[in-house]
Enzyme design. Structure first.
Site, PDB file in Angstrom:
ATOM      1  N   GLU A 114      47.275 107.282  55.795  1.00 54.26           N
ATOM      2  CA  GLU A 114      47.081 105.890  56.241  1.00 54.26           C
ATOM      3  C   GLU A 114      48.431 105.229  56.423  1.00 54.26           C
ATOM      4  O   GLU A 114      49.441 105.723  55.929  1.00 54.26           O
ATOM      5  CB  GLU A 114      46.341 105.092  55.156  1.00 54.26           C
ATOM      6  CG  GLU A 114      44.949 105.559  54.904  1.00 54.26           C
ATOM      7  CD  GLU A 114      44.385 104.961  53.622  1.00 54.26           C
ATOM      8  OE1 GLU A 114      44.997 104.033  53.046  1.00 54.26           O
ATOM      9  OE2 GLU A 114      43.330 105.448  53.200  1.00 54.26           O
ATOM     10  N   LYS A 116      51.194 102.524  55.466  1.00 50.37           N
ATOM     11  CA  LYS A 116      51.541 101.725  54.288  1.00 50.37           C
ATOM     12  C   LYS A 116      51.874 100.329  54.813  1.00 50.37           C
ATOM     13  O   LYS A 116      52.938 100.097  55.376  1.00 50.37           O
ATOM     14  CB  LYS A 116      52.728 102.309  53.539  1.00 50.37           C
ATOM     15  CG  LYS A 116      53.000 101.535  52.259  1.00 50.37           C
ATOM     16  CD  LYS A 116      53.853 102.315  51.313  1.00 50.37           C
ATOM     17  CE  LYS A 116      54.017 101.707  49.933  1.00 50.37           C
ATOM     18  NZ  LYS A 116      53.858 100.316  49.764  1.00 50.37           N
ATOM     19  N   TYR A 226      41.757  99.209  52.261  1.00 50.46           N
ATOM     20  CA  TYR A 226      42.037 100.641  52.132  1.00 50.46           C
ATOM     21  C   TYR A 226      41.436 101.300  50.896  1.00 50.46           C
ATOM     22  O   TYR A 226      41.686 102.476  50.664  1.00 50.46           O
ATOM     23  CB  TYR A 226      43.554 100.918  52.172  1.00 50.46           C
ATOM     24  CG  TYR A 226      44.385 100.034  51.266  1.00 50.46           C
ATOM     25  CD1 TYR A 226      44.267 100.104  49.891  1.00 50.46           C
ATOM     26  CD2 TYR A 226      45.295  99.139  51.816  1.00 50.46           C
ATOM     27  CE1 TYR A 226      45.031  99.301  49.075  1.00 50.46           C
ATOM     28  CE2 TYR A 226      46.067  98.328  51.009  1.00 50.46           C
ATOM     29  CZ  TYR A 226      45.924  98.403  49.632  1.00 50.46           C
ATOM     30  OH  TYR A 226      46.665  97.609  48.833  1.00 50.46           O
ATOM     31  N   LYS A 313      58.106 106.707  52.489  1.00 49.03           N
ATOM     32  CA  LYS A 313      58.694 105.494  53.065  1.00 49.03           C
ATOM     33  C   LYS A 313      59.699 105.850  54.154  1.00 49.03           C
ATOM     34  O   LYS A 313      60.524 106.736  53.974  1.00 49.03           O
ATOM     35  CB  LYS A 313      59.412 104.687  51.962  1.00 49.03           C
ATOM     36  CG  LYS A 313      58.480 104.284  50.830  1.00 49.03           C
ATOM     37  CD  LYS A 313      58.031 102.857  50.956  1.00 49.03           C
ATOM     38  CE  LYS A 313      59.079 101.926  50.487  1.00 49.03           C
ATOM     39  NZ  LYS A 313      58.676 100.830  49.697  1.00 49.03           N
ATOM     40  N   CYS A 425      75.697  67.966  54.228  1.00 49.81           N
ATOM     41  CA  CYS A 425      76.741  67.013  54.568  1.00 49.81           C
ATOM     42  C   CYS A 425      76.034  65.670  54.788  1.00 49.81           C
ATOM     43  O   CYS A 425      75.189  65.551  55.668  1.00 49.81           O
ATOM     44  CB  CYS A 425      77.456  67.451  55.847  1.00 49.81           C
ATOM     45  SG  CYS A 425      78.446  66.110  56.528  1.00 49.81           S
ATOM     46  N   CYS A 431      79.285  63.125  61.686  1.00 52.28           N
ATOM     47  CA  CYS A 431      79.595  64.563  61.663  1.00 52.28           C
ATOM     48  C   CYS A 431      79.111  65.181  62.985  1.00 52.28           C
ATOM     49  O   CYS A 431      77.913  65.217  63.265  1.00 52.28           O
ATOM     50  CB  CYS A 431      78.901  65.188  60.453  1.00 52.28           C
ATOM     51  SG  CYS A 431      79.065  66.969  60.342  1.00 52.28           S
TER      52      CYS A 431
HETATM   53  S1  IVH Z   1      46.414 102.529  47.953  1.00 43.71           S
HETATM   54  C1  IVH Z   1      47.033 103.358  43.489  1.00 43.71           C
HETATM   55  N1  IVH Z   1      46.830 102.309  50.527  1.00 43.71           N
HETATM   56  O1  IVH Z   1      51.216  99.676  48.370  1.00 43.71           O
HETATM   57  C2  IVH Z   1      46.702 103.165  44.907  1.00 43.71           C
HETATM   58  N2  IVH Z   1      48.142 100.954  49.062  1.00 43.71           N
HETATM   59  O2  IVH Z   1      52.768 100.838  46.086  1.00 43.71           O
HETATM   60  C3  IVH Z   1      47.453 102.055  45.505  1.00 43.71           C
HETATM   61  N3  IVH Z   1      49.714  99.498  50.194  1.00 43.71           N
HETATM   62  O3  IVH Z   1      49.957  97.653  45.813  1.00 43.71           O
HETATM   63  C4  IVH Z   1      46.803 101.443  46.647  1.00 43.71           C
HETATM   64  N4  IVH Z   1      49.199 100.076  52.250  1.00 43.71           N
HETATM   65  O4  IVH Z   1      49.839  96.761  48.150  1.00 43.71           O
HETATM   66  C5  IVH Z   1      47.191 101.881  49.291  1.00 43.71           C
HETATM   67  N5  IVH Z   1      47.072 102.217  52.819  1.00 43.71           N
HETATM   68  C6  IVH Z   1      47.427 101.788  51.609  1.00 43.71           C
HETATM   69  C7  IVH Z   1      48.421 100.816  51.408  1.00 43.71           C
HETATM   70  C8  IVH Z   1      48.762 100.416  50.109  1.00 43.71           C
HETATM   71  C9  IVH Z   1      49.961  99.298  51.492  1.00 43.71           C
HETATM   72  C10 IVH Z   1      50.434  98.781  49.110  1.00 43.71           C
HETATM   73  C11 IVH Z   1      49.517  98.132  48.121  1.00 43.71           C
HETATM   74  C12 IVH Z   1      49.899  98.647  46.772  1.00 43.71           C
HETATM   75  C13 IVH Z   1      51.244  99.255  47.034  1.00 43.71           C
HETATM   76  C14 IVH Z   1      51.442 100.450  46.115  1.00 43.71           C
END
Ligand code: IVH
Length: 669
Positions: A114, A116, A226, A313, A425, A431
């Site tokens: 998925e 992030k 998600y 990342k 200021c 100015c």
């Molecule tokens: S799964 C333990 N899915 O990433 C499982 N998180 O570092 C955690 N996040 O707090 C959640 N996209 O805010 C999941 N597709 C995704 C995500 C996602 C962003 C963020 C989420 C979480 C953080 C974890």
């Protein structure tokens, strides 16, 4: 006589219809009715709810427009902790994760990949298909209850669609601010001289903590879900959950994909590193999850994160370069902001020479020194920023940056008010950069729209002494303009015609053009609606200003302070004399009587025979005033249904008479 429809039945039918249309629109991208028809349905539902407050449903679609005030967000415990993910930054680490998983399971596994999403995590709780609670992540164990604010997010279903869902469940996702909304918000902040928001994530997080849910509604936040959580497992895999919650009305980004090998995972990662710009939300990587719930359970958790998932990342778009200097810019409001001057460096395809440092605190926090090797990053934000210093490369003789104590343009000692991150200021009449920026704001398209005057002419006019402030513009003559360098007769005539035309600019835009701090175009429109001419605005008390929707303490204070300054009063008076519009074309209520003259009212609760706005108009039309807070000086509190007990208690304690709706109507009969 036509048969009257049962209001309870009508309300239910309207609710179902609106929910259905919303679902079709947001989930299936189908508009079955025009925007106008949709608004009419919503309006009718609002009317019914105001007329029969007892029938109002807790998850009514009218709540989407907001208006609920939350003073303090209650702390709530999460039923399932909200964990984080462990991060990896390379293909190698991702392969190691796959090896660990396969070793533990003893066979190949299926993954779900998925996006992030780089937003703010949210937990949504449903009981019997109804949305009952929205909470922030907080520390993972407990977060803030922000239910009223979450109700305004269109992607979050207030009622689950379809069937097959358990009695109690939670869905989690990421709330985000679409990029165009973020850009608009920052443009407005720039207009009002406020500090710009660093990126959409910060903007989202700040929005979710707003006390007034109407503000949240106006920010048009989105939410991608998600994950799905219940006590009794309902599905065998994560992918089945995603499909189910999507069917029930949750927004699931259709970018997820099942992958049956690490090679497929890597292909997904590489594909989306390029395609991520297609999405309405910033992403900072890919999340890889083991699909089977049974296998997830087998793998379990560490204390912080699941062993069955990992975040890959993307490398931040970052570069290292030398800090050559700091330039201090003076804005329209007098705010002095530092800008870093860098040795040019290539970053994500563009050459970067300047970066924002936000304010003086940031220089201290980073311990920036001239000559330092600094890291520059381009994230969700448009302007690159300095994120750190490479201390190992710090020159031995580096000097700390001394923030100027005097204005870099005019030399006036800078001031800093409590709680402000910026230095200012205070020399707003002498100015140069401040004054030129004020001129530019005044003539801009959204303000007086004096298109024939450009920044160069403005600077010429100012430097030659022909226009020292914006009121002087209206005294300019053809002869004066013609003697300016590079000014032909035609241009001079155009400028004069443009100035003349600007006198017809509506009152709200004139108010905006004045550049009163925190008065952007939306606030100016509200002011013009409620205080229909200059005299009403100048004479408004703090309470009267606060009583206006969307005007808070900060704006009210700024307006009062503006008119306390005699220079401003004189300037506005001269603009009025010049013929600018200082009267609103908005209709003020017809005066019906002066029965309520000099009487002040606070309105609270919901009324049977009219809306709060109608009641307010009624008070005004009988010569009364509406204020927002209860004090000993208040004449009456008009109490409708659902008025909070605290208000009643305060009024009783201060001896303020409390009127019912009927008693009030009796007064003006
Ligand atoms: S799964 C333990 N899915 O990433 C499982 N998180 O570092 C955690 N996040 O707090 C959640 N996209 O805010 C999941 N597709 C995704 C995500 C996602 C962003 C963020 C989420 C979480 C953080 C974890």
């Amino acid at each position: 006589m036509a048969l009257q429809k049962d209001p309870a039945l009508e309300l239910q039918e309207l609710t179902d219809r609106i929910n259905y249309l919303n679902y079709q629109y947001y989930q299936n991208s189908v508009s079955e009715v025009s925007d106008y028809e949709f608004d009419q349905l919503l309006k009718r539902l609002q009317e019914l709810e105001e007329q029969f407050p007892a029938l109002r449903q807790p998850n009514s679609p009218t709540l989407r427009v907001g208006g609920t005030i939350t003073k303090n967000f209650e702390t709530v415990f999460h039923k399932y902790p909200m964990l984080s993910l462990s991060n990896t930054y390379s293909e190698e680490e991702l392969r190691e994760f796959d090896n660990r998983v396969r070793k533990a399971i003893g066979s190949d596994v299926e993954y779900v990949c998925e996006q992030k999403f780089d937003g703010v995590a949210i937990s949504l709780t449903y009981e019997n298909g109804q949305f009952v609670q929205g909470a922030t992540r907080g520390d993972g164990t407990r977060g803030d209850n922000i239910t009223a604010n979450v109700r305004t997010i269109r992607d979050v279903p207030l009622q689950v669609h379809g069937e097959g869902f358990p009695e109690l469940f939670e869905v989690r996702g990421e709330v985000f601010m679409p990029l165009p909304v973020f850009q608009q918000l920052n443009a407005e902040r720039e207009e009002t001289g406020e500090q710009l928001l660093a990126n959409p994530r910060n903007a989202t997080s700040g929005t979710l903590k707003q006390q007034d849910s109407a503000v949240v509604a106006s920010r048009k936040l989105g939410c991608f879900c998600y994950s799905f959580h219940t006590f009794q497992p309902l599905f065998d895999s994560h992918s089945e959950s995603l499909q189910a919650i999507h069917k029930w009305g949750f927004q699931v980004s259709d970018t997820w994909r099942k992958c049956s090998s690490i090679e497929e995972v890597l292909a997904y990662v590489n594909e989306w590193e390029v395609r991520r710009t297609e999405l309405p939300i910033a992403t900072d990587g890919v999340v890889v999850k083991v699909n089977s719930y049974a296998l997830q359970q087998e793998l379990g958790f560490t204390s912080k994160s699941p062993r069955w998932a990992i975040a890959y990342k993307y490398a931040a778009m970052s570069a290292a370069t030398r800090l050559q200097g700091i330039q201090y810019q003076v804005g329209r409001t007098g705010a002095v902001t530092p800008v870093a001057l860098l040795e040019p460096v290539l970053l994500a395809g563009t050459v970067v020479k300047r970066a924002s440092v936000h304010n003086a605190n940031e220089i201290q926090r980073l311990d920036l020194r001239l000559g330092d090797m600094v890291f520059v990053e381009k994230g969700g934000e448009i302007i690159p920023k300095i994120t750190g210093v490479d201390l190992a490369q710090r020159p031995a003789d580096s000097q700390p940056i001394l923030y100027p104590t005097n204005c870099p343009a005019c030399g006036t000692p800078l001031v800093r008010s409590e709680g402000e991150a910026n230095f200012y200021c205070p020399n707003d009449t002498g100015c140069e950069p401040q004054i030129l920026a004020k001129f530019e704001h005044f003539i801009s398209r959204k303000a007086m729209n004096i298109t024939d005057l450009g920044p160069e002419t403005i600077a010429q006019l100012y430097r030659t002494g022909l226009a020292r402030n914006v009121a002087d513009l209206y005294d300019l003559t053809f002869e004066q303009l013609c003697v300016l360098e590079r000014m032909g007769e035609k241009s001079a005539n155009n400028i004069l015609a443009s100035l003349e035309r600007s006198k017809a600019t509506p009152y709200d835009r004139v108010l905006f053009a004045l550049g009163i701090r925190f008065v952007g175009s939306t606030v100016a429109r509200k002011l013009a609606e409620q205080l229909p001419d200059l005299e009403a605005l100048r004479g408004a008390t703090y309470e009267e200003l606060l009583a206006i929707n969307e005007i808070g303490e900060r704006i009210a204070n700024s307006i009062i302070t503006y008119f306390q300054d005699q220079d401003n009063v004189q300037l506005v008076e001269r603009l009025k004399q010049a013929g600018l519009t200082f009267k609103s074309s908005f209709k003020s209520p017809e005066m019906e009587s002066d029965r309520l003259e000099d009487k002040t009212f606070v309105i609270s609760g919901v009324f049977q025979s009219m809306s709060r706005e109608e009641l307010q108009q009624l008070i005004l039309s009988h010569g009364g005033k509406v204020v927002s807070s209860i004090s000993a000086k208040l004449n009456y509190l008009v109490a409708g249904d659902k008025m909070g007990p605290a208000k009643r208690e305060k009024a009783t304690k201060l001896g303020v008479p409390i009127l019912s709706e009927d008693e009030f109507l009796e007064m003006i009969k």
